[in-house]
Design a protein around this motif. Structure first.
Motif, PDB file in Angstrom:
ATOM      1  N   ALA A  62      41.739  37.376  38.442  1.00 53.32           N
ATOM      2  CA  ALA A  62      42.552  36.892  37.664  1.00 53.32           C
ATOM      3  C   ALA A  62      43.614  36.238  38.416  1.00 53.32           C
ATOM      4  O   ALA A  62      44.130  35.240  38.201  1.00 53.32           O
ATOM      5  CB  ALA A  62      43.188  38.003  36.885  1.00 53.32           C
ATOM      6  N   GLY A  63      44.061  36.869  39.585  1.00 49.64           N
ATOM      7  CA  GLY A  63      45.194  36.151  40.502  1.00 49.64           C
ATOM      8  C   GLY A  63      44.784  34.821  41.109  1.00 49.64           C
ATOM      9  O   GLY A  63      45.447  33.946  40.964  1.00 49.64           O
TER      10      GLY A  63
ATOM     11  N   LEU B 112      36.750  45.274  48.755  1.00 45.32           N
ATOM     12  CA  LEU B 112      37.439  46.205  47.817  1.00 45.32           C
ATOM     13  C   LEU B 112      37.419  47.644  47.986  1.00 45.32           C
ATOM     14  O   LEU B 112      36.434  47.924  48.595  1.00 45.32           O
ATOM     15  CB  LEU B 112      37.210  45.763  46.386  1.00 45.32           C
ATOM     16  CG  LEU B 112      37.131  44.176  46.289  1.00 45.32           C
ATOM     17  CD1 LEU B 112      36.421  43.988  44.910  1.00 45.32           C
ATOM     18  CD2 LEU B 112      38.515  43.616  46.232  1.00 45.32           C
ATOM     19  N   SER B 113      38.304  48.541  47.700  1.00 45.59           N
ATOM     20  CA  SER B 113      38.295  49.837  48.022  1.00 45.59           C
ATOM     21  C   SER B 113      37.391  50.153  46.702  1.00 45.59           C
ATOM     22  O   SER B 113      36.945  51.470  46.698  1.00 45.59           O
ATOM     23  CB  SER B 113      39.599  50.501  48.256  1.00 45.59           C
ATOM     24  OG  SER B 113      40.302  50.500  47.118  1.00 45.59           O
TER      25      SER B 113
ATOM     26  N   GLU C 174      39.311  46.434  41.491  1.00 45.77           N
ATOM     27  CA  GLU C 174      40.216  45.806  42.150  1.00 45.77           C
ATOM     28  C   GLU C 174      39.760  44.266  42.274  1.00 45.77           C
ATOM     29  O   GLU C 174      40.826  43.651  42.229  1.00 45.77           O
ATOM     30  CB  GLU C 174      40.412  45.898  43.689  1.00 45.77           C
ATOM     31  CG  GLU C 174      41.197  47.429  43.901  1.00 45.77           C
ATOM     32  CD  GLU C 174      41.033  47.686  45.563  1.00 45.77           C
ATOM     33  OE1 GLU C 174      41.393  48.974  45.722  1.00 45.77           O
ATOM     34  OE2 GLU C 174      40.652  46.987  46.218  1.00 45.77           O
ATOM     35  N   GLY C 175      38.614  44.065  42.136  1.00 45.15           N
ATOM     36  CA  GLY C 175      38.093  42.858  41.993  1.00 45.15           C
ATOM     37  C   GLY C 175      38.353  41.845  40.719  1.00 45.15           C
ATOM     38  O   GLY C 175      38.399  41.024  40.651  1.00 45.15           O
TER      39      GLY C 175
ATOM     40  N   GLU D 127      41.414  39.533  27.288  1.00 49.82           N
ATOM     41  CA  GLU D 127      42.478  38.962  26.246  1.00 49.82           C
ATOM     42  C   GLU D 127      43.167  37.951  26.933  1.00 49.82           C
ATOM     43  O   GLU D 127      43.692  37.051  26.076  1.00 49.82           O
ATOM     44  CB  GLU D 127      43.475  40.270  26.544  1.00 49.82           C
ATOM     45  CG  GLU D 127      45.069  39.710  26.157  1.00 49.82           C
ATOM     46  CD  GLU D 127      45.270  39.225  24.809  1.00 49.82           C
ATOM     47  OE1 GLU D 127      44.466  39.579  23.780  1.00 49.82           O
ATOM     48  OE2 GLU D 127      46.251  38.661  24.531  1.00 49.82           O
ATOM     49  N   CYS D 128      43.070  37.567  28.431  1.00 52.88           N
ATOM     50  CA  CYS D 128      43.695  36.372  28.739  1.00 52.88           C
ATOM     51  C   CYS D 128      42.719  35.143  29.069  1.00 52.88           C
ATOM     52  O   CYS D 128      42.933  34.117  29.282  1.00 52.88           O
ATOM     53  CB  CYS D 128      44.193  36.654  30.152  1.00 52.88           C
ATOM     54  SG  CYS D 128      45.526  37.823  30.163  1.00 52.88           S
ATOM     55  N   ARG D 129      41.420  35.729  28.364  1.00 51.56           N
ATOM     56  CA  ARG D 129      40.294  34.576  28.765  1.00 51.56           C
ATOM     57  C   ARG D 129      40.171  33.920  30.057  1.00 51.56           C
ATOM     58  O   ARG D 129      40.136  32.609  30.280  1.00 51.56           O
ATOM     59  CB  ARG D 129      40.638  33.450  27.594  1.00 51.56           C
ATOM     60  CG  ARG D 129      39.632  33.813  26.618  1.00 51.56           C
ATOM     61  CD  ARG D 129      39.156  32.869  25.485  1.00 51.56           C
ATOM     62  NE  ARG D 129      40.053  31.383  25.498  1.00 51.56           N
ATOM     63  CZ  ARG D 129      39.358  30.232  25.556  1.00 51.56           C
ATOM     64  NH1 ARG D 129      38.069  30.093  25.711  1.00 51.56           N
ATOM     65  NH2 ARG D 129      40.095  29.285  25.292  1.00 51.56           N
ATOM     66  N   PHE D 130      40.204  34.906  31.073  1.00 52.07           N
ATOM     67  CA  PHE D 130      40.128  34.468  32.530  1.00 52.07           C
ATOM     68  C   PHE D 130      38.455  34.275  32.785  1.00 52.07           C
ATOM     69  O   PHE D 130      37.707  35.077  32.375  1.00 52.07           O
ATOM     70  CB  PHE D 130      40.476  35.623  33.358  1.00 52.07           C
ATOM     71  CG  PHE D 130      41.832  35.630  33.740  1.00 52.07           C
ATOM     72  CD1 PHE D 130      42.645  34.594  34.165  1.00 52.07           C
ATOM     73  CD2 PHE D 130      42.658  36.893  33.323  1.00 52.07           C
ATOM     74  CE1 PHE D 130      43.906  34.756  34.520  1.00 52.07           C
ATOM     75  CE2 PHE D 130      43.907  37.115  33.462  1.00 52.07           C
ATOM     76  CZ  PHE D 130      44.758  36.071  34.155  1.00 52.07           C
TER      77      PHE D 130
ATOM     78  N   GLY E  11      41.442  42.385  38.907  1.00 50.26           N
ATOM     79  CA  GLY E  11      42.649  41.908  39.448  1.00 50.26           C
ATOM     80  C   GLY E  11      42.717  40.626  40.276  1.00 50.26           C
ATOM     81  O   GLY E  11      43.120  39.637  40.066  1.00 50.26           O
ATOM     82  N   LEU E  12      41.671  40.658  41.370  1.00 46.88           N
ATOM     83  CA  LEU E  12      41.923  39.842  42.424  1.00 46.88           C
ATOM     84  C   LEU E  12      41.312  38.268  41.694  1.00 46.88           C
ATOM     85  O   LEU E  12      41.603  37.157  42.009  1.00 46.88           O
ATOM     86  CB  LEU E  12      40.817  40.095  43.332  1.00 46.88           C
ATOM     87  CG  LEU E  12      40.447  39.038  44.520  1.00 46.88           C
ATOM     88  CD1 LEU E  12      41.608  39.108  45.489  1.00 46.88           C
ATOM     89  CD2 LEU E  12      39.282  39.091  45.291  1.00 46.88           C
TER      90      LEU E  12
ATOM     91  N   MET F  78      41.753  42.911  30.366  1.00 46.41           N
ATOM     92  CA  MET F  78      42.792  41.862  30.927  1.00 46.41           C
ATOM     93  C   MET F  78      41.972  40.691  30.572  1.00 46.41           C
ATOM     94  O   MET F  78      42.246  39.424  30.308  1.00 46.41           O
ATOM     95  CB  MET F  78      43.461  41.996  32.233  1.00 46.41           C
ATOM     96  CG  MET F  78      44.174  40.976  32.683  1.00 46.41           C
ATOM     97  SD  MET F  78      45.031  41.203  34.364  1.00 46.41           S
ATOM     98  CE  MET F  78      43.355  41.904  35.495  1.00 46.41           C
TER      99      MET F  78
ATOM    100  N   ASN G 282      38.422  49.195  32.004  1.00 53.09           N
ATOM    101  CA  ASN G 282      39.920  49.041  31.438  1.00 53.09           C
ATOM    102  C   ASN G 282      40.138  47.615  32.142  1.00 53.09           C
ATOM    103  O   ASN G 282      40.879  46.837  31.162  1.00 53.09           O
ATOM    104  CB  ASN G 282      40.553  50.132  31.719  1.00 53.09           C
ATOM    105  CG  ASN G 282      42.082  49.905  30.997  1.00 53.09           C
ATOM    106  OD1 ASN G 282      41.935  49.663  29.931  1.00 53.09           O
ATOM    107  ND2 ASN G 282      43.000  49.863  31.984  1.00 53.09           N
ATOM    108  N   ALA G 283      40.106  47.307  33.326  1.00 54.29           N
ATOM    109  CA  ALA G 283      40.636  46.329  33.832  1.00 54.29           C
ATOM    110  C   ALA G 283      39.925  44.778  32.944  1.00 54.29           C
ATOM    111  O   ALA G 283      40.697  44.013  32.819  1.00 54.29           O
ATOM    112  CB  ALA G 283      40.451  46.114  35.213  1.00 54.29           C
TER     113      ALA G 283
END
Lengths: 174, 196
Positions: free
Chosen positions: A57-58, A46-47, A51-52, A87-90, A54-55, A84, A80-81
């Protein structure tokens, strides 16, 4: 010697982790090599650590488990990420090698190192600490069960004492 | 040049025959655009985590390599996750496409200019990161070609689509993150989504 990176790799294999997001850390060097060499795992450098989030979650949206490897300084980049994730319980498993705690030689590492646990907890991440090499595997195993069994965001903080880097020269030599 | 394309028409055209297409929408106007084209369990709109849309798309594309993944996001959101283009350029998932709906504004906060208003070339950044077919889109004809690339040609690819800076009615998707996640997983994975 307790080969904790190899044991951590075993925990990830056992948990059927398929995507490994990471920003390198000297403490994670061997685990990253093991993951990169495994054809069943997709290593994703990751840069920046956020980013991780989001990764992961996806990956979960698509039915795969992922893990996120970073140094404690990278936790600050994720804050901040992580909203998500909460809120989404990932489900989320972060393996964080600590700096800025025991015997730190770089003063710039200390503020984020000391803020790592409260920052994660402020975002709803369950924090578990492995203070010795012997504790790394059982702590990570339990954290993995918590993450995917209970759809929780969990961070395992691996103590600086376990990593054992004593100086800039020592770090550069690894 | 000045923009002539309309964002709602562009997004509707991207999604009109979406079939099994998996969609991630960046927060703000693009999430409303995707909802205006018709709410679907196969859309995952972000209400936060600004800058994360492309990476959510990457994780999804790697997990579901047989399915097309389209990220639809704004210029401001993409600028916040610029590094993710480098990360995607390293992974090169063939099934991942990114449509940047570029109105050169932060639409939810008072239409302040983003960097693209000063000429920052997101498609150029994407090409430099290894998303080779990425392009800037101003006209209907260019959009027709971009649509084909986004939906069907080997990725990863980013199309920066210049649109009018319009203020248009909000069309809101569900807000509950847990619901958005669960319905998306069920739609992709079937009943086993809940057993995992």
């Amino acid at each position: 010697m307790n080969d904790w990176p190899q044991k951590l790799f075993g925990v990830l294999k056992q948990a059927k982790v398929r995507q490994v997001g990471y920003v390198p850390d000297a403490g994670h060097k061997r685990l990253i090599e093991l993951c990169r060499a495994d054809p069943a795992m997709r290593a994703v450098p990751l840069s920046t650590e956020q980013e991780g989030i989001g990764l992961a979650a996806g990956a979960w949206l698509g039915g795969e488990r992922s893990v996120l490897l970073m140094q404690s300084s990278g936790v600050g980049n994720c804050i901040n990420a992580l909203g998500m994730t909460s809120e989404c319980r990932f489900p989320l498993l972060m393996l964080v090698t600590m700096r800025g705690e025991q015997g730190e030689f770089n003063p710039w590492q200390v503020p984020m190192g000391q803020a790592t646990r409260p920052a994660l907890e402020a975002m709803g991440v369950v924090v578990q600490h492995a203070a010795s090499a012997q504790e790394v595997e059982p702590t990570a195993e339990a954290a993995a069960r918590l993450a995917w069994g209970s759809y929780a965001a969990v961070a395992v903080l691996i103590a600086q004492r376990v990593i054992g880097i004593k100086s800039f020269q020592d770090q550069a030599g690894r | 040049m000045s923009a002539i394309l309309k964002r709602r028409e562009i997004v509707a055209a991207l999604l009109q025959e979406r079939g099994e297409l998996l969609v991630v929408a960046g927060l703000g106007s693009t999430a409303w655009d995707v909802s205006a084209a018709g709410d679907s369990p196969l859309s995952f709109p972000l209400w936060g985590a600004m800058g994360a849309a492309a990476m959510v798309g990457l994780g999804l594309a790697l997990a579901q390599p047989a399915r097309r993944v389209l990220v639809i996001t704004g210029d401001g959101e993409m600028l916040m996750g610029l590094g993710s283009l480098a990360t995607i350029g390293v992974q090169r998932p063939r099934n991942l496409a990114i449509a940047v709906i570029d109105n050169e504004r932060y639409g939810e906060t008072g239409m302040q200019a983003t960097h693209t208003a000063s000429g920052v070339d997101l498609a150029g950044v994407a090409r430099a990161c290894g998303l080779g077919a990425s392009a800037l889109v101003w006209t209907e004809a260019e959009f027709a070609a971009a649509r084909k690339a986004l939906l069907g040609q080997p990725g990863p690819v980013l199309m920066q689509i210049k649109v009018l800076a319009e203020k248009i009615p909000l069309v809101l998707p569900p807000r509950d993150g847990g619901l958005l996640k669960a319905r998306f997983r069920r739609a992709v994975l079937g009943p086993q989504a809940d057993a995992e």
